[in-house]
Design a protein around this motif. Structure first.
Motif, PDB file in Angstrom:
ATOM      1  N   GLY A   1       0.770  -1.128  -0.194  1.00  8.19           N
ATOM      2  CA  GLY A   1      -0.041   0.066  -0.178  1.00  8.19           C
ATOM      3  C   GLY A   1       0.675   1.327   0.023  1.00  8.19           C
ATOM      4  N   ASN A   2       1.998   1.091   0.891  1.00  3.60           N
ATOM      5  CA  ASN A   2       2.828   2.474   0.853  1.00  3.60           C
ATOM      6  C   ASN A   2       3.586   2.444  -0.411  1.00  3.60           C
ATOM      7  OD1 ASN A   2       2.021   2.920   3.567  1.00  3.60           O
ATOM      8  ND2 ASN A   2       3.758   2.070   4.334  1.00  3.60           N
ATOM      9  N   ALA A   3       4.123   1.572  -1.273  1.00  4.65           N
ATOM     10  CA  ALA A   3       4.623   1.529  -2.398  1.00  4.65           C
ATOM     11  C   ALA A   3       3.757   2.250  -3.359  1.00  4.65           C
ATOM     12  CB  ALA A   3       5.157   0.182  -2.673  1.00  4.65           C
ATOM     13  N   VAL A   4       2.529   1.677  -3.462  1.00  7.90           N
ATOM     14  CA  VAL A   4       1.377   2.111  -4.468  1.00  7.90           C
ATOM     15  C   VAL A   4       1.278   3.787  -4.388  1.00  7.90           C
ATOM     16  CG1 VAL A   4      -0.927   2.174  -5.173  1.00  7.90           C
ATOM     17  CG2 VAL A   4       0.190   0.018  -4.565  1.00  7.90           C
ATOM     18  N   GLU A   5       1.527   4.232  -3.244  1.00  7.63           N
ATOM     19  CA  GLU A   5       1.158   5.660  -3.076  1.00  7.63           C
ATOM     20  C   GLU A   5       2.512   6.308  -3.681  1.00  7.63           C
ATOM     21  OE1 GLU A   5       0.824   6.705   1.198  1.00  7.63           O
ATOM     22  OE2 GLU A   5      -0.855   5.450   1.539  1.00  7.63           O
TER      23      GLU A   5
ATOM     24  N   ARG B   1       1.208   1.958 -11.674  1.00  7.98           N
ATOM     25  CA  ARG B   1       0.200   1.166 -11.108  1.00  7.98           C
ATOM     26  C   ARG B   1      -0.403   0.328 -12.123  1.00  7.98           C
ATOM     27  NH1 ARG B   1      -0.898   6.100  -8.515  1.00  7.98           N
ATOM     28  NH2 ARG B   1      -2.542   6.652 -10.020  1.00  7.98           N
ATOM     29  N   THR B   2      -0.496   0.701 -13.293  1.00  8.41           N
ATOM     30  CA  THR B   2      -0.702  -0.214 -14.599  1.00  8.41           C
ATOM     31  C   THR B   2      -0.114  -1.412 -14.741  1.00  8.41           C
ATOM     32  OG1 THR B   2      -1.911   1.686 -15.616  1.00  8.41           O
ATOM     33  CG2 THR B   2      -1.518  -0.236 -16.799  1.00  8.41           C
ATOM     34  N   GLU B   3       1.322  -0.996 -14.604  1.00 10.25           N
ATOM     35  CA  GLU B   3       2.365  -2.179 -14.434  1.00 10.25           C
ATOM     36  C   GLU B   3       2.138  -3.250 -13.507  1.00 10.25           C
ATOM     37  OE1 GLU B   3       5.350  -4.770 -15.936  1.00 10.25           O
ATOM     38  OE2 GLU B   3       3.750  -3.457 -16.920  1.00 10.25           O
ATOM     39  N   LEU B   4       2.067  -2.473 -12.427  1.00  5.91           N
ATOM     40  CA  LEU B   4       1.813  -3.466 -11.189  1.00  5.91           C
ATOM     41  C   LEU B   4       0.617  -4.361 -11.208  1.00  5.91           C
ATOM     42  CD1 LEU B   4       2.279  -4.067  -8.167  1.00  5.91           C
ATOM     43  CD2 LEU B   4       1.001  -2.071  -7.265  1.00  5.91           C
ATOM     44  N   ASP B   5      -0.667  -3.803 -11.794  1.00 10.78           N
ATOM     45  CA  ASP B   5      -2.029  -4.689 -11.877  1.00 10.78           C
ATOM     46  C   ASP B   5      -1.597  -5.817 -12.917  1.00 10.78           C
ATOM     47  OD1 ASP B   5      -3.200  -3.141 -10.011  1.00 10.78           O
ATOM     48  OD2 ASP B   5      -4.346  -1.851 -11.714  1.00 10.78           O
ATOM     49  N   ARG B   6      -0.826  -5.397 -14.041  1.00 13.68           N
ATOM     50  CA  ARG B   6      -0.521  -6.457 -15.002  1.00 13.68           C
ATOM     51  C   ARG B   6       0.271  -7.561 -14.171  1.00 13.68           C
ATOM     52  NH1 ARG B   6       3.402  -8.482 -18.076  1.00 13.68           N
ATOM     53  NH2 ARG B   6       4.827  -7.106 -17.202  1.00 13.68           N
ATOM     54  N   LEU B   7       1.317  -7.058 -13.451  1.00 10.76           N
ATOM     55  CA  LEU B   7       2.038  -8.204 -12.737  1.00 10.76           C
ATOM     56  C   LEU B   7       1.194  -9.100 -11.792  1.00 10.76           C
ATOM     57  CD1 LEU B   7       5.313  -6.291 -12.376  1.00 10.76           C
ATOM     58  CD2 LEU B   7       5.160  -8.178 -13.871  1.00 10.76           C
ATOM     59  N   LEU B   8       0.550  -8.587 -10.873  1.00 11.27           N
ATOM     60  CA  LEU B   8      -0.205  -9.082 -10.181  1.00 11.27           C
ATOM     61  C   LEU B   8      -1.183 -10.024 -10.775  1.00 11.27           C
ATOM     62  CD1 LEU B   8      -0.943  -6.216  -7.400  1.00 11.27           C
ATOM     63  CD2 LEU B   8       0.525  -8.319  -7.206  1.00 11.27           C
ATOM     64  N   THR B   9      -1.872  -9.606 -11.832  1.00 16.62           N
ATOM     65  CA  THR B   9      -2.768 -10.326 -12.531  1.00 16.62           C
ATOM     66  C   THR B   9      -2.116 -11.834 -13.214  1.00 16.62           C
ATOM     67  OG1 THR B   9      -4.004  -8.726 -13.085  1.00 16.62           O
ATOM     68  CG2 THR B   9      -4.322 -10.455 -14.570  1.00 16.62           C
ATOM     69  N   SER B  10      -0.883 -11.386 -13.588  1.00 16.94           N
ATOM     70  CA  SER B  10      -0.011 -12.590 -14.176  1.00 16.94           C
ATOM     71  C   SER B  10       0.214 -13.735 -13.066  1.00 16.94           C
ATOM     72  CB  SER B  10       1.543 -12.358 -14.971  1.00 16.94           C
ATOM     73  OG  SER B  10       1.034 -11.142 -15.919  1.00 16.94           O
ATOM     74  N   ILE B  11       0.543 -13.176 -11.998  1.00 14.23           N
ATOM     75  CA  ILE B  11       0.761 -14.156 -10.731  1.00 14.23           C
ATOM     76  C   ILE B  11      -0.385 -14.770 -10.347  1.00 14.23           C
ATOM     77  CG2 ILE B  11       1.558 -14.178  -8.554  1.00 14.23           C
ATOM     78  CD1 ILE B  11       3.585 -11.990  -9.087  1.00 14.23           C
ATOM     79  N   ASP B  12      -1.619 -14.079 -10.232  1.00 15.44           N
ATOM     80  CA  ASP B  12      -2.721 -14.720  -9.915  1.00 15.44           C
ATOM     81  C   ASP B  12      -3.584 -15.537 -10.768  1.00 15.44           C
ATOM     82  OD1 ASP B  12      -4.524 -14.869  -7.436  1.00 15.44           O
ATOM     83  OD2 ASP B  12      -5.790 -13.680  -8.515  1.00 15.44           O
TER      84      ASP B  12
END
Length: 127
Positions: free
Chosen positions: A94-98, A105-116
């Motif tokens: 959460g702190n990193a996202v800030e 954030r778009t790249e973070l979402d892409r990476l998290l989706t790839s993992i999940d």
């Protein structure tokens, strides 16, 4: 091999489900699940045109890239988050996202989706 450049989707679908090892007991290829081809399926596969094999190859290549990206996603996420985490005293996502831009954030979402996302089986793309 026929020279027709028209791609028949049912042929590409069959090629995508083919294990190209010959079965000596049936003298056919097999499906990826091990079931031998029927005589008709073998004839269909052998009638594939260059364009159909090229389409199969392109789809298989995209699938292999997908698997590679999926396998690499946890390490990619770690590398992506490292610079943000270095800036933080309390190291939480959460702190990193800030600290992130909209593109971050778009790249973070892409990476998290790839993992999940559960791995998808190799199936042909719509032609």
């Amino acid at each position: 091999m026929p020279r027709n450049t028209e791609i028949r989707p049912h042929v590409v679908t069959l090629l995508c489900d083919t294990d190209f090892k010959d079965r000596p007991d049936t003298n056919t290829w097999t499906h990826r699940d091990g079931q031998p081809f029927t005589k008709e399926e073998q004839e269909t596969a052998l009638s594939a045109t260059r364009a159909e094999f090229e389409e199969f190859h392109a789809q298989h290549k995209r699938y292999m890239e997908y698997l590679h990206d999926k396998d690499a996603a946890p390490d990619a996420l770690h590398l992506f988050l490292a610079p943000f985490m270095e800036q933080l005293t309390t190291k939480t996502l959460g702190n990193a996202v800030e600290l992130m831009t909209k593109d971050d954030r778009t790249e973070l979402d892409r990476l998290l989706t790839s993992i999940d996302e559960p791995g998808r089986p190799f199936t042909p793309y719509a032609l």
